[in-house]
Design an enzyme around this catalytic site. Sequence first.
Site, PDB file in Angstrom:
ATOM      1  N   GLU B  49      -3.254   5.590  -0.797  1.00  0.00           N
ATOM      2  CA  GLU B  49      -3.871   5.474   0.510  1.00  0.00           C
ATOM      3  C   GLU B  49      -4.583   6.787   0.811  1.00  0.00           C
ATOM      4  OE1 GLU B  49      -1.086   3.232   3.247  1.00  0.00           O
ATOM      5  OE2 GLU B  49      -1.792   4.839   4.563  1.00  0.00           O
ATOM      6  N   ASP B  60      -1.331   9.135  15.182  1.00  0.00           N
ATOM      7  CA  ASP B  60      -0.696  10.044  14.235  1.00  0.00           C
ATOM      8  C   ASP B  60       0.040  11.179  14.917  1.00  0.00           C
ATOM      9  OD1 ASP B  60      -1.312   9.139  11.502  1.00  0.00           O
ATOM     10  OD2 ASP B  60      -3.390   9.289  12.179  1.00  0.00           O
TER      11      ASP B  60
END
Lengths: 414, 275
Positions: B49, B60
């Site tokens: 990824e 995040d």
Amino acid sequence: MSASSPATPAQVTLPNSLRSGPDDRGWFGEFGGRFVAETLMPLILELEEAYRAAQADPSFQKELAFYYKDYVGRPSPLWFARRLTETLGGAKIYLKREELNHTGSHKLNNVMGQILVARRMGKTRIVAETGAGQHGVATATVCALFGLKCTIYMGATDVERQKPNVFRMNLLGAEVRPVTAGAGTLKDAMNEAMRDWVANVEDTYFLVGTVAGPHPYPEMVRDFQSIIGTETKEQIIAAEGRLPDAIVAAIGGGSNAMGIFHPFLDDVDVKLIGAEAAGLGLDSGKTAASLSRGRPGVLHGNRTYLLQDADGQIDEAHSISAGLDYPGIGPEHSWLNDIGRVEYVGVTDQEALDAFQVCSRQEGILPALESAHALAHVIKIAPTMGKDQIIVMNLSGRGDKDIFTVAQHVGVEL
Amino acid sequence: MSRIQARFEALKAEGRGALIPYLQAYDPDLETSLALLKAMPGAGADIIEVGIPFSDPSADGPTIQLAAQRGLKAGSTLAGVLEMIKRFRQGGQETPIVLMGYLNPIHTYGAEAFCRDATQAGVDGIILVDMPTEEAVWLRPHAEAYGLDIIALVAPNTSHDRLVHVLREARGFVYYVSITGITGTASASEAQLKDAVPKVKAVTSVPVAIGFGISTPEQARVASQIGDAAVVASTLIRTLASTLVDGRATESTVPAVIRQIEALAQAVRSVEGVS
């Protein structure tokens, strides 16, 4: 676009009305939507359902009307600014006195409505973002009123330049968390509030302060702020027997402007003007004028005009006014801009500072630096208009919080 | 058959789940992150990824926020990230690459142009954190036309009805966000995963990858057993960050991260043969 939501009594709309948006997916033309993480989708769907139920419930409207009157202090007066009108020598200038609301700005209109929705949903903890601190103070206030836990995210830069409001929030029992990511302003506070929300989905309500974010926030915040325009309409007709020629309001995210504009959207003879913060100038690269210098993109849950670079990275906004220091704008404004119903203009830091002093000396009112942007535009256009014409300006907040910033710019040490 | 499908089929035959390590493109610079990307398959990455740096990564935690800032400072653009994948593909054709990021850079690049250029560069899938299925219509037709898998995300609070709705058009694999929260913070327990993941598997035939909060080899082993893959991100970024001096890569940067991936891979492979 179709009217898809049950209208509240104050908002009965015609089929071709400009007031019927958003559609049932939260879009105003090509703007709006629900661009959030999957973890947040159940929450905003639940919120939409709760808001629809509240809208349809007469007891909710009655409860809100009670708090508006006895706690917020509504209706706010529409003040004829006689000296300012005489000095500028043109159109008659009226000020919608939102700065007289409890907590000193229009922010409490929205917060009062949302906190009642949050209570209906059984939420026990409130998070909010704030720029200038006005929304944070309003949120901390209603949390104190109802005994709810309150966490306010505020950019570290803003914490520094709005110390009085930080202390106010603390006095009201809220926890203020400074955000150091990015430039430490409103967009960073918004990111951090979203991170908190996603980590506390069970008990937490995200109390958004402006007409932006994922659907249904832009619609809901607009509805609660529309009390400003609804009152203005009645008041100006009582005072002048007719609607105004122009309405001017400052735009950051755009909630005070949306609130005063919305009830007038279908009155096509009323010119609506939004004053964006041009910062050091529209072409200085230090601006917060999302419509004038941005392009459509996706941030904080909605598709709207954003200040961004060629790669789609969001730019830092700049404005002397912490409340306008945001690189985006509510999606309904983006739509109104594109269809040409509202004119959006840029006002610089310096013009706002000058207007701040004019208002203070001529009307005995210290305006918020946010509102001073709108006033600066009124000062530009009033002399070009006839004495039989009327301008209403939304005086969205009071300027006590800004005296340190103003003092610094005029070279005074407090 | 797509590279992602082929990889999961092969692992199924081996009787184990996949290890999906994450790196942020251009963190701390293009050449270091490319070197890391190239070394990952050899260290045991089954799928990789690659994060696209974004200025406002609102899903995040601090670790990946800082990685994104370093990537942007190093000059990352979406076009640059695609170029990096193209260079990776010159040396390796088998390991699937899935990009992960936020919508605005893709929106700016253009839906069709992105799907075309990404697949030409050798990208197999895209995960967009702020694009729920309701808002995917502008991208989906182009993604399908070019064979780019839009990876769906689901979370612990996704209801059964919504799982059915979201996974109706699932491609490649499903990303199960194992906690309600942001990256690199809390972790789900084994019991929580054992309760939740079968509910996801019940409504879809595509493999389920588990991410958010997986940091130890043991957690990776458990997740890859309960689901079909374990995504490991923040802990690798933390390791990378710990090797930097004044924000710059050092000789130990790539080896340190690779060693950690090897340990994770060993754990994931230790269940080989166990169904």
